[in-house]
Scaffold this motif. Structure first.
Motif, PDB file in Angstrom:
ATOM      1  N   MET A 162      -8.065   9.401  32.167  1.00 52.71           N
ATOM      2  CA  MET A 162      -9.484   9.618  32.402  1.00 52.71           C
ATOM      3  C   MET A 162     -10.299   9.564  31.107  1.00 52.71           C
ATOM      4  N   ALA A 163      -9.682   9.953  29.999  1.00 52.44           N
ATOM      5  CA  ALA A 163     -10.413   9.944  28.729  1.00 52.44           C
ATOM      6  C   ALA A 163     -10.831   8.525  28.361  1.00 52.44           C
ATOM      7  N   ALA A 164      -9.998   7.557  28.710  1.00 55.44           N
ATOM      8  CA  ALA A 164     -10.319   6.168  28.370  1.00 55.44           C
ATOM      9  C   ALA A 164     -11.585   5.710  29.091  1.00 55.44           C
ATOM     10  N   SER A 165     -11.727   6.075  30.358  1.00 54.68           N
ATOM     11  CA  SER A 165     -12.927   5.654  31.099  1.00 54.68           C
ATOM     12  C   SER A 165     -14.167   6.366  30.560  1.00 54.68           C
ATOM     13  N   ARG A 166     -14.026   7.632  30.186  1.00 52.57           N
ATOM     14  CA  ARG A 166     -15.170   8.350  29.609  1.00 52.57           C
ATOM     15  C   ARG A 166     -15.561   7.736  28.266  1.00 52.57           C
ATOM     16  N   TYR A 167     -14.571   7.393  27.483  1.00 50.99           N
ATOM     17  CA  TYR A 167     -14.832   6.771  26.186  1.00 50.99           C
ATOM     18  C   TYR A 167     -15.589   5.465  26.371  1.00 50.99           C
ATOM     19  N   ARG A 168     -15.172   4.650  27.326  1.00 50.44           N
ATOM     20  CA  ARG A 168     -15.852   3.379  27.581  1.00 50.44           C
ATOM     21  C   ARG A 168     -17.275   3.602  28.087  1.00 50.44           C
ATOM     22  N   GLN A 169     -17.466   4.649  28.898  1.00 51.36           N
ATOM     23  CA  GLN A 169     -18.819   4.977  29.372  1.00 51.36           C
ATOM     24  C   GLN A 169     -19.731   5.291  28.191  1.00 51.36           C
ATOM     25  N   PHE A 170     -19.253   6.123  27.282  1.00 53.30           N
ATOM     26  CA  PHE A 170     -20.056   6.483  26.121  1.00 53.30           C
ATOM     27  C   PHE A 170     -20.312   5.277  25.235  1.00 53.30           C
ATOM     28  N   LEU A 171     -19.331   4.393  25.101  1.00 52.75           N
ATOM     29  CA  LEU A 171     -19.542   3.183  24.302  1.00 52.75           C
ATOM     30  C   LEU A 171     -20.621   2.297  24.919  1.00 52.75           C
ATOM     31  N   ARG A 172     -20.588   2.141  26.249  1.00 57.40           N
ATOM     32  CA  ARG A 172     -21.622   1.359  26.927  1.00 57.40           C
ATOM     33  C   ARG A 172     -22.994   1.986  26.723  1.00 57.40           C
TER      34      ARG A 172
ATOM     35  N   ALA B  23     -30.492   7.642  18.462  1.00 53.99           N
ATOM     36  CA  ALA B  23     -29.391   6.720  18.761  1.00 53.99           C
ATOM     37  C   ALA B  23     -28.314   6.788  17.680  1.00 53.99           C
ATOM     38  N   GLU B  24     -28.725   6.886  16.429  1.00 52.98           N
ATOM     39  CA  GLU B  24     -27.753   7.023  15.340  1.00 52.98           C
ATOM     40  C   GLU B  24     -26.971   8.317  15.485  1.00 52.98           C
ATOM     41  N   HIS B  25     -27.673   9.387  15.802  1.00 56.24           N
ATOM     42  CA  HIS B  25     -27.033  10.694  15.962  1.00 56.24           C
ATOM     43  C   HIS B  25     -26.023  10.664  17.118  1.00 56.24           C
ATOM     44  N   ILE B  26     -26.413  10.047  18.212  1.00 61.19           N
ATOM     45  CA  ILE B  26     -25.507   9.973  19.364  1.00 61.19           C
ATOM     46  C   ILE B  26     -24.271   9.155  19.013  1.00 61.19           C
ATOM     47  N   ARG B  27     -24.451   8.052  18.316  1.00 59.85           N
ATOM     48  CA  ARG B  27     -23.304   7.233  17.899  1.00 59.85           C
ATOM     49  C   ARG B  27     -22.352   8.028  17.002  1.00 59.85           C
ATOM     50  N   ASP B  28     -22.917   8.809  16.092  1.00 62.00           N
ATOM     51  CA  ASP B  28     -22.085   9.638  15.215  1.00 62.00           C
ATOM     52  C   ASP B  28     -21.319  10.691  16.003  1.00 62.00           C
ATOM     53  N   ARG B  29     -21.997  11.327  16.955  1.00 63.20           N
ATOM     54  CA  ARG B  29     -21.344  12.366  17.758  1.00 63.20           C
ATOM     55  C   ARG B  29     -20.252  11.781  18.648  1.00 63.20           C
TER      56      ARG B  29
ATOM     57  N   ALA C 272     -18.505   9.114  17.949  1.00 60.66           N
ATOM     58  CA  ALA C 272     -17.399   8.791  17.038  1.00 60.66           C
ATOM     59  C   ALA C 272     -16.610  10.044  16.683  1.00 60.66           C
ATOM     60  N   GLN C 273     -17.284  11.182  16.500  1.00 57.08           N
ATOM     61  CA  GLN C 273     -16.593  12.434  16.201  1.00 57.08           C
ATOM     62  C   GLN C 273     -15.796  12.931  17.400  1.00 57.08           C
ATOM     63  N   ALA C 274     -16.402  12.860  18.582  1.00 52.77           N
ATOM     64  CA  ALA C 274     -15.758  13.386  19.783  1.00 52.77           C
ATOM     65  C   ALA C 274     -14.561  12.542  20.212  1.00 52.77           C
ATOM     66  N   PHE C 275     -14.640  11.244  20.001  1.00 52.46           N
ATOM     67  CA  PHE C 275     -13.559  10.338  20.405  1.00 52.46           C
ATOM     68  C   PHE C 275     -12.914   9.723  19.160  1.00 52.46           C
ATOM     69  N   LYS C 276     -12.361  10.580  18.303  1.00 55.92           N
ATOM     70  CA  LYS C 276     -11.759  10.113  17.053  1.00 55.92           C
ATOM     71  C   LYS C 276     -10.604   9.151  17.295  1.00 55.92           C
ATOM     72  N   HIS C 277      -9.874   9.372  18.375  1.00 55.09           N
ATOM     73  CA  HIS C 277      -8.696   8.544  18.670  1.00 55.09           C
ATOM     74  C   HIS C 277      -8.976   7.491  19.739  1.00 55.09           C
ATOM     75  N   GLY C 278     -10.248   7.216  19.979  1.00 55.41           N
ATOM     76  CA  GLY C 278     -10.617   6.192  20.946  1.00 55.41           C
ATOM     77  C   GLY C 278     -10.177   6.544  22.359  1.00 55.41           C
ATOM     78  N   ASP C 279      -9.520   5.604  23.022  1.00 52.01           N
ATOM     79  CA  ASP C 279      -9.067   5.810  24.398  1.00 52.01           C
ATOM     80  C   ASP C 279      -8.043   6.932  24.514  1.00 52.01           C
ATOM     81  N   ASN C 280      -7.341   7.242  23.442  1.00 57.77           N
ATOM     82  CA  ASN C 280      -6.266   8.240  23.475  1.00 57.77           C
ATOM     83  C   ASN C 280      -6.727   9.656  23.188  1.00 57.77           C
ATOM     84  N   THR C 281      -8.015   9.862  23.070  1.00 59.46           N
ATOM     85  CA  THR C 281      -8.552  11.186  22.769  1.00 59.46           C
ATOM     86  C   THR C 281      -8.340  12.120  23.952  1.00 59.46           C
ATOM     87  N   LYS C 282      -7.915  13.335  23.654  1.00 57.19           N
ATOM     88  CA  LYS C 282      -7.757  14.376  24.682  1.00 57.19           C
ATOM     89  C   LYS C 282      -9.076  15.126  24.805  1.00 57.19           C
TER      90      LYS C 282
END
Length: 122
Positions: free
Chosen positions: A1-11, A28-34, A36-46
């Motif tokens: 499920m983390a992978a789909s959430r990560y892709r949603q945030f990327l979109r 927009a810059e702030h959201i991109r930074d946050r 990136a912090q929240a999903f440090k491991h990309g699709d594999n983030t817990k």
């Protein structure tokens, strides 16, 4: 499920425009930074709190799609200050804010800057 959430945030980040006039202060810059912090491991983030993650995404999506702007349309194109949207953007730009800071310094502050500039050139 983390992978789909990560892709949603990327979109969402791709769709959210960056305002170049607000360097360092853009949402927009702030959201991109946050993201990136929240999903440090990309699709594999817990994700520790999935409900909170979904709520944040839902609220950001509403902001991005102008949900409330469309739900509650404005009657006038000006604000309480009688400024148009373009005038507000101009005043809130980073360059304008720096310019206003110069006016707030007063006479002595400006004189210090002039003296400092002359010393730097020497």
């Amino acid at each position: 499920m983390a992978a789909s959430r990560y892709r949603q945030f990327l979109r969402l980040c791709e769709q959210w425009p960056i305002d170049k006039t607000k360097r360092g202060r853009d949402l927009a810059e702030h959201i991109r930074d946050r993201v990136a912090q929240a999903f440090k491991h990309g699709d594999n983030t817990k994700i520790s709190n999935e409900k909170e993650c979904d709520m944040i995404y839902k609220n950001l999506r509403k902001l991005n799609t102008d949900f409330f702007k469309n739900k509650y349309p404005r009657l006038y194109d000006t604000t309480a200050t009688d400024c148009t949207l373009e005038e507000c953007r101009l005043v809130l730009s980073t360059d304008s804010i720096k310019e206003f800071e110069q006016y707030d310094k007063g006479f002595l502050g400006k004189m210090k800057d002039v003296i400092k500039d002359k010393e730097d050139r020497s």
